[in-house]
Write a protein that holds these residues in place. Structure first.
Motif, PDB file in Angstrom:
ATOM      1  N   CYS A 246      12.570   8.886   0.941  1.00  0.00           N
ATOM      2  CA  CYS A 246      11.932   7.688   0.390  1.00  0.00           C
ATOM      3  C   CYS A 246      12.459   6.441   1.091  1.00  0.00           C
ATOM      4  CB  CYS A 246      12.229   7.556  -1.113  1.00  0.00           C
ATOM      5  SG  CYS A 246      11.765   8.975  -2.111  1.00  0.00           S
ATOM      6  N   ARG A 247      11.641   5.395   1.062  1.00  0.00           N
ATOM      7  CA  ARG A 247      12.116   4.081   1.486  1.00  0.00           C
ATOM      8  C   ARG A 247      13.094   3.550   0.436  1.00  0.00           C
ATOM      9  NH1 ARG A 247      10.910   3.810   6.771  1.00  0.00           N
ATOM     10  NH2 ARG A 247       8.675   4.131   7.184  1.00  0.00           N
ATOM     11  N   PRO A 248      14.032   2.649   0.834  1.00  0.00           N
ATOM     12  CA  PRO A 248      14.948   2.077  -0.151  1.00  0.00           C
ATOM     13  C   PRO A 248      14.184   1.352  -1.253  1.00  0.00           C
ATOM     14  CG  PRO A 248      15.631   1.565   2.099  1.00  0.00           C
ATOM     15  CD  PRO A 248      14.264   2.168   2.188  1.00  0.00           C
ATOM     16  N   PRO A 249      14.734   1.321  -2.483  1.00  0.00           N
ATOM     17  CA  PRO A 249      16.044   1.854  -2.874  1.00  0.00           C
ATOM     18  C   PRO A 249      16.021   3.378  -2.991  1.00  0.00           C
ATOM     19  CG  PRO A 249      14.913   0.977  -4.798  1.00  0.00           C
ATOM     20  CD  PRO A 249      14.042   0.652  -3.616  1.00  0.00           C
ATOM     21  N   ASP A 250      17.193   3.995  -2.845  1.00  0.00           N
ATOM     22  CA  ASP A 250      17.260   5.449  -2.843  1.00  0.00           C
ATOM     23  C   ASP A 250      17.733   6.019  -4.179  1.00  0.00           C
ATOM     24  OD1 ASP A 250      19.767   4.448  -2.509  1.00  0.00           O
ATOM     25  OD2 ASP A 250      20.150   5.421  -0.586  1.00  0.00           O
ATOM     26  N   GLU A 251      17.475   5.284  -5.250  1.00  0.00           N
ATOM     27  CA  GLU A 251      17.638   5.805  -6.612  1.00  0.00           C
ATOM     28  C   GLU A 251      16.317   5.618  -7.336  1.00  0.00           C
ATOM     29  OE1 GLU A 251      20.871   3.942  -8.580  1.00  0.00           O
ATOM     30  OE2 GLU A 251      22.406   4.794  -7.272  1.00  0.00           O
ATOM     31  N   THR A 252      15.976   6.550  -8.181  1.00  0.00           N
ATOM     32  CA  THR A 252      14.684   6.464  -8.876  1.00  0.00           C
ATOM     33  C   THR A 252      14.666   5.285  -9.841  1.00  0.00           C
ATOM     34  OG1 THR A 252      15.457   7.979 -10.597  1.00  0.00           O
ATOM     35  CG2 THR A 252      14.318   8.952  -8.712  1.00  0.00           C
ATOM     36  N   PRO A 253      13.519   4.597  -9.980  1.00  0.00           N
ATOM     37  CA  PRO A 253      12.332   4.729  -9.135  1.00  0.00           C
ATOM     38  C   PRO A 253      12.584   4.153  -7.742  1.00  0.00           C
ATOM     39  CG  PRO A 253      12.042   2.937 -10.688  1.00  0.00           C
ATOM     40  CD  PRO A 253      13.336   3.586 -11.045  1.00  0.00           C
ATOM     41  N   THR A 254      12.176   4.880  -6.725  1.00  0.00           N
ATOM     42  CA  THR A 254      12.518   4.528  -5.357  1.00  0.00           C
ATOM     43  C   THR A 254      11.481   3.596  -4.737  1.00  0.00           C
ATOM     44  OG1 THR A 254      11.242   6.337  -4.394  1.00  0.00           O
ATOM     45  CG2 THR A 254      13.508   6.827  -5.085  1.00  0.00           C
ATOM     46  N   GLY A 255      11.682   3.331  -3.446  1.00  0.00           N
ATOM     47  CA  GLY A 255      10.629   2.728  -2.654  1.00  0.00           C
ATOM     48  C   GLY A 255       9.576   3.785  -2.349  1.00  0.00           C
ATOM     49  N   LYS A 256       8.780   3.599  -1.351  1.00  0.00           N
ATOM     50  CA  LYS A 256       7.673   4.505  -1.051  1.00  0.00           C
ATOM     51  C   LYS A 256       8.174   5.929  -0.795  1.00  0.00           C
ATOM     52  CE  LYS A 256       3.809   5.247   2.123  1.00  0.00           C
ATOM     53  NZ  LYS A 256       2.883   5.590   1.027  1.00  0.00           N
ATOM     54  N   TYR A 257       7.561   6.888  -1.487  1.00  0.00           N
ATOM     55  CA  TYR A 257       7.873   8.304  -1.271  1.00  0.00           C
ATOM     56  C   TYR A 257       7.219   8.761   0.027  1.00  0.00           C
ATOM     57  CZ  TYR A 257       7.322  13.373  -1.769  1.00  0.00           C
ATOM     58  OH  TYR A 257       7.319  14.736  -1.544  1.00  0.00           O
ATOM     59  N   LEU A 258       8.001   9.408   0.921  1.00  0.00           N
ATOM     60  CA  LEU A 258       7.500   9.800   2.237  1.00  0.00           C
ATOM     61  C   LEU A 258       7.282  11.305   2.378  1.00  0.00           C
ATOM     62  CD1 LEU A 258       9.781   7.511   4.446  1.00  0.00           C
ATOM     63  CD2 LEU A 258       7.425   7.088   3.681  1.00  0.00           C
ATOM     64  N   GLY A 259       8.062  12.097   1.660  1.00  0.00           N
ATOM     65  CA  GLY A 259       7.891  13.543   1.784  1.00  0.00           C
ATOM     66  C   GLY A 259       9.106  14.303   1.302  1.00  0.00           C
ATOM     67  N   THR A 260       9.032  15.613   1.414  1.00  0.00           N
ATOM     68  CA  THR A 260      10.076  16.515   0.935  1.00  0.00           C
ATOM     69  C   THR A 260      10.608  17.350   2.095  1.00  0.00           C
ATOM     70  OG1 THR A 260       9.030  16.666  -1.241  1.00  0.00           O
ATOM     71  CG2 THR A 260      10.552  18.430  -0.648  1.00  0.00           C
ATOM     72  N   VAL A 261      11.914  17.609   2.085  1.00  0.00           N
ATOM     73  CA  VAL A 261      12.507  18.528   3.060  1.00  0.00           C
ATOM     74  C   VAL A 261      13.146  19.672   2.290  1.00  0.00           C
ATOM     75  CG1 VAL A 261      14.087  18.833   4.989  1.00  0.00           C
ATOM     76  CG2 VAL A 261      13.002  16.608   4.606  1.00  0.00           C
ATOM     77  N   HIS A 262      12.700  20.887   2.557  1.00  0.00           N
ATOM     78  CA  HIS A 262      13.207  22.058   1.853  1.00  0.00           C
ATOM     79  C   HIS A 262      14.537  22.507   2.450  1.00  0.00           C
ATOM     80  CE1 HIS A 262       9.327  22.335  -0.157  1.00  0.00           C
ATOM     81  NE2 HIS A 262       8.786  22.093   1.027  1.00  0.00           N
ATOM     82  N   PHE A 263      15.337  23.153   1.635  1.00  0.00           N
ATOM     83  CA  PHE A 263      16.675  23.587   2.042  1.00  0.00           C
ATOM     84  C   PHE A 263      16.626  24.479   3.286  1.00  0.00           C
ATOM     85  CE2 PHE A 263      20.175  26.763   1.445  1.00  0.00           C
ATOM     86  CZ  PHE A 263      21.210  25.918   1.810  1.00  0.00           C
TER      87      PHE A 263
END
Length: 434
Positions: A324-341
């Motif tokens: 996500c774009r800053p801030p990096d605590e919920t609620p965040t800036g714009k959500y960009l995507g997910t990275v799986h483990f």
């Protein structure tokens, strides 16, 4: 002790400064709080007594300490300013354990009596727990005119005279009985105790342990236990719970009681819970946790793996990170995507997470009903899903365990605890004093 595990003698901590992550001084260490255990087992260090600027003494849990050195203590920055009150099962290390006359277990009787000069604490491998591991003692009688005797450092188990006797039904014995139980198994024990004994056992647990157990209990037991705690302690326990579980519990209380407890909680913790209470219970917003792993796009795979290693995370939350774009605590800036483990394990440590984020998988709106959340997880073989609002900000994540809680029959915890009761009857009898 594992190689490289830090060890600090507590006399070196007395009066040292406590700093938050920004380098601002919070206060100074005045003592350490430990819980004694029977059977010669090393005491667990629960936290620090810190004197802040106003000369108020507060309690700082070890789970919120990120570094302990001779010259300073570093915290996570989250500090509860309520005044420290010692509980019956707690011991002050500097105030009650040092200068105490104890005995060496295997020494000649005439040389067995020693004076405690210091004790050392060490962090357990791969955990944030700390315990007292060694005792620095001096042989010889006490008194100002005594001749200095031999000094030596011994294991905690080599000394007797600190803790209670093995017999009896005190709180230390209770804690020793179920200390190694998983929270769900300890919930089983508490569920089948009498209300009086259940309240006594709950009062003896530290806040984090009680929070973990409450999350595994049926609602009636949760409400009963919380109602018998002092309001300030109840607020501390709610802070230690996962925000979604705390919100579920508070939603079952009368409105005025819920508001009192929210007011007593730390503002940041209360804000997370209030946000969850604003959503319908059986929706993505009502089910989600507000504490997923959030990273900025310029964070590296190495940064992500370091966050995933946090032992306090559930397997479902550790399965993926959200970019996500800053801030990096919920609620965040714009959500960009997910990275799986699994993707994190395949890419070099220096890779930026923003370049490998899965942007094709659509997030869930907070109003998504439970059946749709279930279908989403099943369709995409996910153990957690991002919840994003209309502005594109990440609000939290729904995990499969929270979904299962709401898909099972309402009495599933009572049924499960009943089936597990036979296997643990001997333990319950020990705890119940029969």
């Amino acid at each position: 002790m594992a190689a490289g595990a830090p060890r600090v003698f507590v006399s070196h901590l007395s009066g040292v400064a406590v700093f938050d992550p920004n380098g601002d001084q919070v206060g100074r260490v005045r003592d350490l709080v430990a819980m004694l255990r029977v059977g010669g087992r090393p005491p667990r260090v629960l936290g620090l007594v810190v004197e802040v600027v106003s000369r108020r003494r507060i309690f700082l849990p070890m789970t919120r300490v990120t570094g302990v050195e001779s010259g300073q203590v570093i915290t996570t920055g989250v500090v509860n300013m309520r005044r420290f009150e010692q509980r019956p099962t707690e011991r002050l290390v500097l105030g009650e354990l040092l200068d105490r006359r104890v005995r060496l277990v295997d020494a000649d009787p005439k040389d067995a009596e020693v004076t405690v000069l210091d004790v050392s604490i060490t962090q357990l491998p791969a955990r944030r727990d700390w315990e007292i591991d060694k005792v620095f003692v001096r042989r010889g009688k006490g008194g100002a005119l005594r001749r200095k005797g031999e000094t030596l450092t011994v294991e905690w188990s080599a000394v007797t005279g600190f803790s209670m006797e093995e017999q009896g039904q005190g709180a230390e014995n209770l804690l020793a009985t179920f200390e190694r139980l998983r929270p769900a198994d300890l919930a089983n024990v508490l569920h089948h105790l009498s209300p009086k004994r259940r309240s006594e056992v709950a009062a003896a647990l530290d806040d984090d342990r009680l929070a973990d157990v409450l999350e595994e209990l049926p609602e009636d037991d949760q409400i009963e236990i919380l109602g018998k705690l002092k309001e300030e302690r109840a607020a501390d326990v709610l802070e230690a719970m996962d925000p979604d579980d705390a919100a579920d519990l508070l939603s079952e209380l009368p409105e005025d009681e819920m508001e009192r407890l929210l007011t007593l909680m730390q503002p940041g913790d209360a804000a997370d819970v209030r946000r969850l209470l604003a959503y319908e219970e059986r929706t993505a917003g009502g089910l989600m946790t507000t504490e997923p792993i959030v990273l900025r796009p310029d964070a590296t795979v190495a940064d992500a793996l370091a966050r995933v290693r946090n032992p306090d995370l559930s397997p479902a939350l550790a399965a993926q990170v959200y970019v996500c774009r800053p801030p990096d605590e919920t609620p965040t800036g714009k959500y960009l995507g997910t990275v799986h483990f699994q993707r994190l394990l395949r890419d070099p440590p220096f890779t930026l997470v923003g370049s490998i984020a899965d942007t094709d998988l659509r997030p869930l709106p907070p109003g998504t009903p439970l059946p749709a959340v279930t279908s989403y997880l099943a369709t995409y073989n996910m153990v957690a899903a991002p919840v994003v609002d209309e502005s594109g900000s990440l609000l939290g994540a729904v995990t499969v365990d929270d979904v299962l809680d709401h898909l099972l029959p309402e009495d599933w915890r009572e049924t499960e605890l009943h089936h597990g009761a036979l296997d643990m009857s001997d333990l319950r009898e020990t705890v119940d004093g029969h």
